[in-house]
Design an enzyme around this catalytic site. Structure first.
Site, short mmCIF file in Angstrom:
data_model
loop_
_atom_site.label_atom_id
_atom_site.label_comp_id
_atom_site.label_asym_id
_atom_site.label_seq_id
_atom_site.Cartn_x
_atom_site.Cartn_y
_atom_site.Cartn_z
N ASP A 1 -7.98 2.49 4.16
CA ASP A 1 -9.00 1.31 4.58
C ASP A 1 -9.84 1.08 3.14
OD1 ASP A 1 -9.34 -0.65 6.81
OD2 ASP A 1 -11.20 -0.35 6.41
N LYS B 1 0.76 -1.19 -0.05
CA LYS B 1 0.18 0.08 -0.02
C LYS B 1 0.97 1.16 -0.05
CE LYS B 1 -4.34 -1.39 1.94
NZ LYS B 1 -5.37 -1.07 3.41
#
Length: 181
Positions: A66, A13
């Protein structure tokens, strides 16, 4: 160059966030921290709490990410439980759950939560697509089974994933806002 901390334990990420925000002139500092991830039916509530948890640990403006994979034929499952579901049944499990389903439509949603000690600000990115019939090689997470609309390949197979990315859409919205501060 503007700077912001990105809190996560996920190196993949971080690389994706860094490559996107650098294009906007925003320097990213990777802060590897374990974040509080509450159990909630709301992806937004989870992202907000993760941002507060990150700020409490790093004491500077921070973003967290998220995301969730929402599969129509499974009633939106795994949704906000995507991380746990991936760790337990993985892509193979999702494919098994869809083995007799005609409807393979799905969407990926990313929330970027920014917190500077005052208010948590949320930026959403969403991409519609479908779940492939089989798992592709490469990529990470659900990338080997998610095919975005307007593409014939999974995220894992695309050379230009950022052009289709839910995370990219959320990060672009964040960057536009952040650079106006």
């Amino acid at each position: 160059m503007r700077q912001v901390a990105f809190a996560s334990t996920n190196q993949n990420k971080y690389r994706e966030v860094q490559s996107i925000l650098t294009l906007h002139g925003i320097e990213i500092e990777f802060v590897r921290v374990e974040l509080v991830e509450i159990q909630s039916d709301s992806l937004e509530a989870i992202a907000k709490e993760k941002a507060r948890s990150a700020f409490a640990q790093v004491s500077k403006p921070v973003i967290v990410e998220d995301d969730g994979l929402f599969v129509s034929a499974l009633g939106g499952f795994p949704g906000q439980y995507s991380s746990y579901v991936f760790k337990t049944i993985g892509n193979a499990g999702i494919l098994r759950l869809l083995s007799n389903k005609q409807d393979r439509s799905a969407s990926f949603m990313s929330l970027i939560a920014f917190y500077d000690g005052n208010d948590v600000v949320i930026f959403e990115g969403r991409v519609a697509g479908r779940i492939s019939e089989q798992e592709a090689s490469g990529g990470w997470g659900y990338d080997p089974i998610f095919v975005p609309d307007d593409a014939d390949l999974t995220y894992a197979e695309l050379q230009n994933k950022d052009d289709y990315s839910h995370r990219r859409r959320a990060l672009d919205r964040f960057a536009e806002w952040y650079l106006r501060l």
